[in-house]
Design a protein around this motif. Structure first.
Motif, PDB file in Angstrom:
ATOM      1  N   LEU A 104       7.704  45.688  43.653  1.00 47.40           N
ATOM      2  CA  LEU A 104       8.262  44.648  42.940  1.00 47.40           C
ATOM      3  C   LEU A 104       8.581  45.153  41.245  1.00 47.40           C
ATOM      4  CD1 LEU A 104       5.879  41.784  43.653  1.00 47.40           C
ATOM      5  CD2 LEU A 104       7.768  42.442  44.858  1.00 47.40           C
ATOM      6  N   ALA A 105       7.941  46.210  40.901  1.00 45.11           N
ATOM      7  CA  ALA A 105       8.004  46.727  39.497  1.00 45.11           C
ATOM      8  C   ALA A 105       9.399  47.197  39.396  1.00 45.11           C
ATOM      9  CB  ALA A 105       7.044  47.527  39.059  1.00 45.11           C
ATOM     10  N   TYR A 106       9.817  48.019  40.627  1.00 46.69           N
ATOM     11  CA  TYR A 106      10.852  48.859  40.727  1.00 46.69           C
ATOM     12  C   TYR A 106      12.212  47.794  40.820  1.00 46.69           C
ATOM     13  CZ  TYR A 106      14.450  51.838  42.481  1.00 46.69           C
ATOM     14  OH  TYR A 106      15.587  52.623  42.680  1.00 46.69           O
ATOM     15  N   ILE A 107      12.061  46.755  41.605  1.00 43.55           N
ATOM     16  CA  ILE A 107      13.003  46.038  41.784  1.00 43.55           C
ATOM     17  C   ILE A 107      13.299  45.054  40.491  1.00 43.55           C
ATOM     18  CG2 ILE A 107      13.746  43.704  43.092  1.00 43.55           C
ATOM     19  CD1 ILE A 107      14.290  45.884  44.713  1.00 43.55           C
ATOM     20  N   GLN A 108      12.404  44.874  39.796  1.00 44.47           N
ATOM     21  CA  GLN A 108      12.728  44.134  38.513  1.00 44.47           C
ATOM     22  C   GLN A 108      13.409  44.947  37.620  1.00 44.47           C
ATOM     23  OE1 GLN A 108       8.516  43.030  37.872  1.00 44.47           O
ATOM     24  NE2 GLN A 108       8.893  40.743  37.987  1.00 44.47           N
ATOM     25  N   ALA A 109      12.953  46.145  37.503  1.00 45.78           N
ATOM     26  CA  ALA A 109      13.606  47.090  36.510  1.00 45.78           C
ATOM     27  C   ALA A 109      14.967  47.334  36.978  1.00 45.78           C
ATOM     28  CB  ALA A 109      12.749  48.322  36.194  1.00 45.78           C
ATOM     29  N   VAL A 110      15.202  47.623  38.088  1.00 48.74           N
ATOM     30  CA  VAL A 110      16.530  47.776  38.514  1.00 48.74           C
ATOM     31  C   VAL A 110      17.394  46.563  38.405  1.00 48.74           C
ATOM     32  CG1 VAL A 110      18.194  48.737  40.530  1.00 48.74           C
ATOM     33  CG2 VAL A 110      15.973  49.869  39.939  1.00 48.74           C
ATOM     34  N   GLY A 111      17.039  45.592  38.534  1.00 43.83           N
ATOM     35  CA  GLY A 111      17.554  44.444  38.667  1.00 43.83           C
ATOM     36  C   GLY A 111      18.082  43.950  37.334  1.00 43.83           C
ATOM     37  N   VAL A 112      17.358  44.094  36.145  1.00 39.97           N
ATOM     38  CA  VAL A 112      18.194  43.831  34.855  1.00 39.97           C
ATOM     39  C   VAL A 112      19.137  45.280  34.485  1.00 39.97           C
ATOM     40  CG1 VAL A 112      15.874  42.647  34.180  1.00 39.97           C
ATOM     41  CG2 VAL A 112      15.801  45.130  33.795  1.00 39.97           C
ATOM     42  N   TYR A 125      26.697  45.034  35.848  1.00 43.48           N
ATOM     43  CA  TYR A 125      27.776  45.378  36.658  1.00 43.48           C
ATOM     44  C   TYR A 125      28.039  44.191  37.918  1.00 43.48           C
ATOM     45  CZ  TYR A 125      26.968  49.630  34.310  1.00 43.48           C
ATOM     46  OH  TYR A 125      27.132  50.553  33.454  1.00 43.48           O
ATOM     47  N   ASN A 126      27.431  43.234  37.857  1.00 45.12           N
ATOM     48  CA  ASN A 126      27.761  41.910  38.876  1.00 45.12           C
ATOM     49  C   ASN A 126      26.943  42.616  40.050  1.00 45.12           C
ATOM     50  OD1 ASN A 126      28.515  39.217  39.678  1.00 45.12           O
ATOM     51  ND2 ASN A 126      30.086  40.253  40.651  1.00 45.12           N
ATOM     52  N   VAL A 127      25.757  43.239  39.990  1.00 40.20           N
ATOM     53  CA  VAL A 127      25.243  43.517  41.151  1.00 40.20           C
ATOM     54  C   VAL A 127      23.774  42.810  41.046  1.00 40.20           C
ATOM     55  CG1 VAL A 127      23.997  45.236  42.266  1.00 40.20           C
ATOM     56  CG2 VAL A 127      26.284  45.511  41.533  1.00 40.20           C
ATOM     57  N   GLN A 128      23.398  42.125  42.005  1.00 34.98           N
ATOM     58  CA  GLN A 128      22.127  41.463  42.038  1.00 34.98           C
ATOM     59  C   GLN A 128      20.880  41.870  42.863  1.00 34.98           C
ATOM     60  OE1 GLN A 128      25.164  39.495  43.010  1.00 34.98           O
ATOM     61  NE2 GLN A 128      25.667  39.436  40.843  1.00 34.98           N
ATOM     62  N   VAL A 129      20.113  42.212  42.177  1.00 37.44           N
ATOM     63  CA  VAL A 129      18.584  43.076  42.849  1.00 37.44           C
ATOM     64  C   VAL A 129      17.554  41.984  42.683  1.00 37.44           C
ATOM     65  CG1 VAL A 129      17.286  45.013  42.933  1.00 37.44           C
ATOM     66  CG2 VAL A 129      19.731  45.213  42.397  1.00 37.44           C
ATOM     67  N   ASN A 130      16.934  41.699  43.789  1.00 35.65           N
ATOM     68  CA  ASN A 130      15.754  40.468  43.600  1.00 35.65           C
ATOM     69  C   ASN A 130      14.865  41.005  44.834  1.00 35.65           C
ATOM     70  OD1 ASN A 130      16.745  38.657  41.682  1.00 35.65           O
ATOM     71  ND2 ASN A 130      18.543  38.653  42.984  1.00 35.65           N
ATOM     72  N   ASP A 161      24.201  34.494  42.707  1.00 33.32           N
ATOM     73  CA  ASP A 161      24.683  35.458  41.728  1.00 33.32           C
ATOM     74  C   ASP A 161      24.116  35.433  40.527  1.00 33.32           C
ATOM     75  OD1 ASP A 161      26.680  36.393  43.581  1.00 33.32           O
ATOM     76  OD2 ASP A 161      28.253  35.782  42.657  1.00 33.32           O
ATOM     77  N   HIS A 162      23.305  34.209  40.193  1.00 28.93           N
ATOM     78  CA  HIS A 162      22.761  34.171  38.837  1.00 28.93           C
ATOM     79  C   HIS A 162      21.290  34.566  38.832  1.00 28.93           C
ATOM     80  CE1 HIS A 162      22.034  30.672  41.259  1.00 28.93           C
ATOM     81  NE2 HIS A 162      21.229  30.144  40.506  1.00 28.93           N
ATOM     82  N   PHE A 163      20.784  35.042  40.007  1.00 27.82           N
ATOM     83  CA  PHE A 163      19.357  35.514  39.863  1.00 27.82           C
ATOM     84  C   PHE A 163      19.530  37.239  39.751  1.00 27.82           C
ATOM     85  CE2 PHE A 163      18.772  31.593  42.516  1.00 27.82           C
ATOM     86  CZ  PHE A 163      18.122  30.897  41.740  1.00 27.82           C
ATOM     87  N   VAL A 164      18.639  37.670  38.838  1.00 27.98           N
ATOM     88  CA  VAL A 164      18.777  39.259  38.721  1.00 27.98           C
ATOM     89  C   VAL A 164      17.311  39.802  38.368  1.00 27.98           C
ATOM     90  CG1 VAL A 164      21.221  39.257  38.189  1.00 27.98           C
ATOM     91  CG2 VAL A 164      19.578  38.952  36.309  1.00 27.98           C
ATOM     92  N   GLY A 165      16.821  40.630  39.135  1.00 26.35           N
ATOM     93  CA  GLY A 165      15.480  41.178  38.730  1.00 26.35           C
ATOM     94  C   GLY A 165      14.292  39.982  39.262  1.00 26.35           C
ATOM     95  N   GLN A 166      14.605  39.115  39.832  1.00 30.88           N
ATOM     96  CA  GLN A 166      13.402  38.230  40.026  1.00 30.88           C
ATOM     97  C   GLN A 166      12.713  38.463  41.370  1.00 30.88           C
ATOM     98  OE1 GLN A 166      13.197  35.458  37.856  1.00 30.88           O
ATOM     99  NE2 GLN A 166      14.493  36.849  36.601  1.00 30.88           N
ATOM    100  N   VAL A 167      11.556  37.894  41.395  1.00 32.05           N
ATOM    101  CA  VAL A 167      10.423  38.126  42.366  1.00 32.05           C
ATOM    102  C   VAL A 167      10.000  36.676  42.823  1.00 32.05           C
ATOM    103  CG1 VAL A 167       8.331  38.818  43.087  1.00 32.05           C
ATOM    104  CG2 VAL A 167       9.628  40.319  41.540  1.00 32.05           C
ATOM    105  N   PHE A 168      10.591  36.188  44.147  1.00 27.65           N
ATOM    106  CA  PHE A 168      10.148  34.888  44.504  1.00 27.65           C
ATOM    107  C   PHE A 168       9.076  34.681  45.483  1.00 27.65           C
ATOM    108  CE2 PHE A 168      14.953  35.156  43.484  1.00 27.65           C
ATOM    109  CZ  PHE A 168      15.107  34.067  42.739  1.00 27.65           C
ATOM    110  N   PRO A 169       8.047  34.222  44.986  1.00 27.49           N
ATOM    111  CA  PRO A 169       6.837  34.106  46.058  1.00 27.49           C
ATOM    112  C   PRO A 169       7.203  33.064  47.233  1.00 27.49           C
ATOM    113  CG  PRO A 169       6.309  33.800  43.942  1.00 27.49           C
ATOM    114  CD  PRO A 169       7.682  33.646  44.018  1.00 27.49           C
TER     115      PRO A 169
END
Length: 228
Positions: free
Chosen positions: A139-147, A152-157, A212-220
């Motif tokens: 999760l920490a990796y996804i949050q960091a890469v996401g932001v 670049y209009n790439v969404q990582v969640n 497209d508006h969600f970036v670096g998010q963790v959804f429980p």
């Protein structure tokens, strides 16, 4: 929702024969995606993540579906081998997959990466220190890469789930156990497991242009926790 919101998208699902893989492939295809389902573990061969990305060609969405049976070892008894094996299965393949797929997404200024993770990283759980640590690293990796790649209009969640029906963590014999049924009633306000279909439908939404508006998010996704 039944309309083909993923029409024309090429989606790579890893470890498609385990965890959420089978239902993800079914639901994503139903929504119009061309699903590239890669079965088998990514823990044993460090070169395999890059190889499957290269073989897939253009990838609009990577669904990093990684799983291992969770060790249930008291922290004081966790061995070096258990720690290494768990991180090799859950953590090490993730940057290899992301590193392989990101260049094409950044060049196109378009793409999505979705991790199917675990809510074990979001609360303390007894006898789960190794597993929770590995899921937390994901999760920490996804949050960091996401932001980092959002401009670049790439969404990582990520989806951080627990009490979701799947054959890896809640096989039929577990679900039939009266002790487990009592645990559901005691710990989960929903009173039941989240169905695999419900979880996969949420993943399909996060893979769509509507997210497209969600970036670096963790959804429980866990049916709700009671206390700690």
């Amino acid at each position: 929702m039944s309309y083909p919101r993923l029409a024309g998208k090429r989606i790579l699902v890893t470890e498609a024969d385990a965890f959420m893989g089978p239902m993800l492939c079914q639901v994503l295809a139903r929504h119009g995606a061309e699903v590239i389902a890669d079965a088998g573990t990514l823990a044993d061969d460090p070169q395999r993540p890059a190889a499957i990305v290269a073989a897939a060609g253009t990838i609009d969405v990577l669904v990093a579906n990684l799983a291992i049976p969770a060790p249930s070892t008291p922290a004081v008894e966790v061995s070096e081998a258990e720690w290494r094996a768990t991180f090799a299965a859950l953590v090490d393949p993730l940057p290899r997959l992301v590193g392989a797929v990101l260049p094409q997404m950044l060049a196109r200024r378009s793409g999505k990466i979705l991790l199917m993770g675990s809510a074990s990283a979001l609360r303390g759980m007894r006898r789960a220190s190794t597993y929770s640590a590995a899921r937390g690293a994901q999760l920490a990796y996804i949050q960091a890469v996401g932001v980092e790649v959002a401009p670049y209009n790439v969404q990582v969640n990520a989806i951080a789930q627990n009490f979701v029906d799947n054959p890896t963590y809640f096989p039929p014999e577990v679900q039939a156990d009266p002790r487990f049924q009592d645990r559901l009633r005691r710990e989960v306000p929903l009173g039941r497991l989240v169905t695999a279909g419900e979880d996969a439908e949420f993943a399909a939404f996060l893979a769509s242009d509507a997210a497209d508006h969600f970036v670096g998010q963790v959804f429980p996704v866990c049916g709700g926790w009671v206390g700690r």
